[in-house]
Design an enzyme around this catalytic site. Structure first.
Site, PDB file in Angstrom:
ATOM      1  N   GLU A  91       0.897  -1.064   0.029  1.00  0.00           N
ATOM      2  CA  GLU A  91       0.073   0.050   0.099  1.00  0.00           C
ATOM      3  C   GLU A  91       1.159   1.520  -0.012  1.00  0.00           C
ATOM      4  OE1 GLU A  91      -2.862  -0.745  -0.787  1.00  0.00           O
ATOM      5  OE2 GLU A  91      -3.479  -2.388   0.750  1.00  0.00           O
ATOM      6  N   TYR A 112     -15.143  13.173  21.027  1.00  0.00           N
ATOM      7  CA  TYR A 112     -13.519  12.618  19.946  1.00  0.00           C
ATOM      8  C   TYR A 112     -13.386  12.931  18.722  1.00  0.00           C
ATOM      9  CZ  TYR A 112     -10.420  14.287  24.410  1.00  0.00           C
ATOM     10  OH  TYR A 112      -9.615  14.443  24.966  1.00  0.00           O
TER      11      TYR A 112
HETATM   12  O1  LIG Z   1      -3.167  -4.360   4.915  1.00  0.00           O
HETATM   13  C1  LIG Z   1      -2.792  -4.609   3.826  1.00  0.00           C
HETATM   14  C2  LIG Z   1      -3.216  -4.816   3.028  1.00  0.00           C
HETATM   15  O2  LIG Z   1      -4.199  -3.872   2.926  1.00  0.00           O
HETATM   16  C3  LIG Z   1      -1.371  -5.223   4.100  1.00  0.00           C
HETATM   17  O3  LIG Z   1      -0.615  -4.822   3.211  1.00  0.00           O
HETATM   18  P1  LIG Z   1       1.244  -5.298   3.258  1.00  0.00           P
HETATM   19  O4  LIG Z   1       1.249  -6.612   4.114  1.00  0.00           O
HETATM   20  O5  LIG Z   1       1.622  -5.640   2.060  1.00  0.00           O
HETATM   21  O6  LIG Z   1       1.196  -4.313   4.007  1.00  0.00           O
HETATM   22 ZN   LIG Z   2      -4.972  -3.367   4.408  1.00  0.00          ZN
END
Ligand SMILES: O=C(CO)COP(=O)(O)O
Ligand SMILES: [Zn+2]
Length: 215
Positions: free
Chosen positions: A77, A123
């Protein structure tokens, strides 16, 4: 930024990642965390890493163009994180989790895609504000970056449909606080569905926004 400061941030990512994981805010190897560095680059959690067991030395360090400088390969990501940083120069850290109640809200058919959770508590307004829904994309799709670009200028928090929240903060602690507030408010929202809850009025929301501006 000195090596000492960068190492302190690596430790902080590992400590807060473990805290989130240990409290069940994300599962398995889901979720990712990043912090912006003074040189325009980033620290990002490696892909397929468990946030509960991060090795600070293996956290990915990227340059300002997104090239890996050291550590393991970064989260898939990274496009999403970088798009959010591009639109939010005031943000220094981003947390993305698969926190259960927030994900549950992201799967509901009848939520307002411009404002997924009503202002139930002070909050929530102070830490999250209006929460837009980003249409579903496959995890790691570079198009997800483009999809958040239009929203991230106005919103520090967005909810990925059938996936989970992406939360920016001025620093990592602030991003974690906002993530926790979102998850608890998502839980309240689900508890209160069907009970016609009394949320905050527009005047109460406006007063909070004036007294406690979000960054
Ligand atoms: O939440 C995730 C994908 O949306 C985890 O991906 P990654 O292990 O590549 O960080
Ligand atoms: Zn994710």
């Amino acid at each position: 930024m000195s090596v000492h400061d960068a190492n302190r941030l690596r430790e902080q990512i590992a400590t807060l990642g473990k805290s989130l994981f240990d409290r069940g805010l994300t599962m398995g190897s889901s979720g990712n965390i990043s912090v912006r560095l003074d040189d325009g680059g980033w620290l990002m959690t490696p892909t397929n890493a468990c946030l509960g067991r991060l090795d600070p030395a293996r956290i990915s360090r990227l340059d300002r163009d997104g090239r890996l400088l050291d550590g393991d390969a970064p989260t898939k990501e990274s496009f999403l994180h970088r798009a959010m940083y591009d639109e939010r120069p005031q943000s220094g850290a981003i947390v993305h989790l698969h926190s259960t109640h927030s994900v549950a809200v992201s799967c509901l058919p009848d939520i307002d895609p411009c404002d997924c959770i009503p202002p139930l508590t002070a909050y929530y307004v102070m830490r999250v504000g209006r929460l837009p829904l980003v249409p579903y994309h496959i995890p790691g799709d570079p198009a997800l970056g483009d999809a958040v670009r239009g929203l991230a200028g106005k919103h520090s928090v967005v909810l990925l449909a059938n996936h989970g929240p992406v939360v920016a903060g001025k620093n990592l602690e602030a991003a974690v606080y906002a993530t926790e507030e979102l998850e608890e408010t998502a839980k309240l929202y689900l508890l209160l569905r069907g009970h016609n809850p009394r949320g905050l009025t527009p005047e109460q929301v406006a007063e909070l926004e004036a007294r406690f501006p979000r960054d």
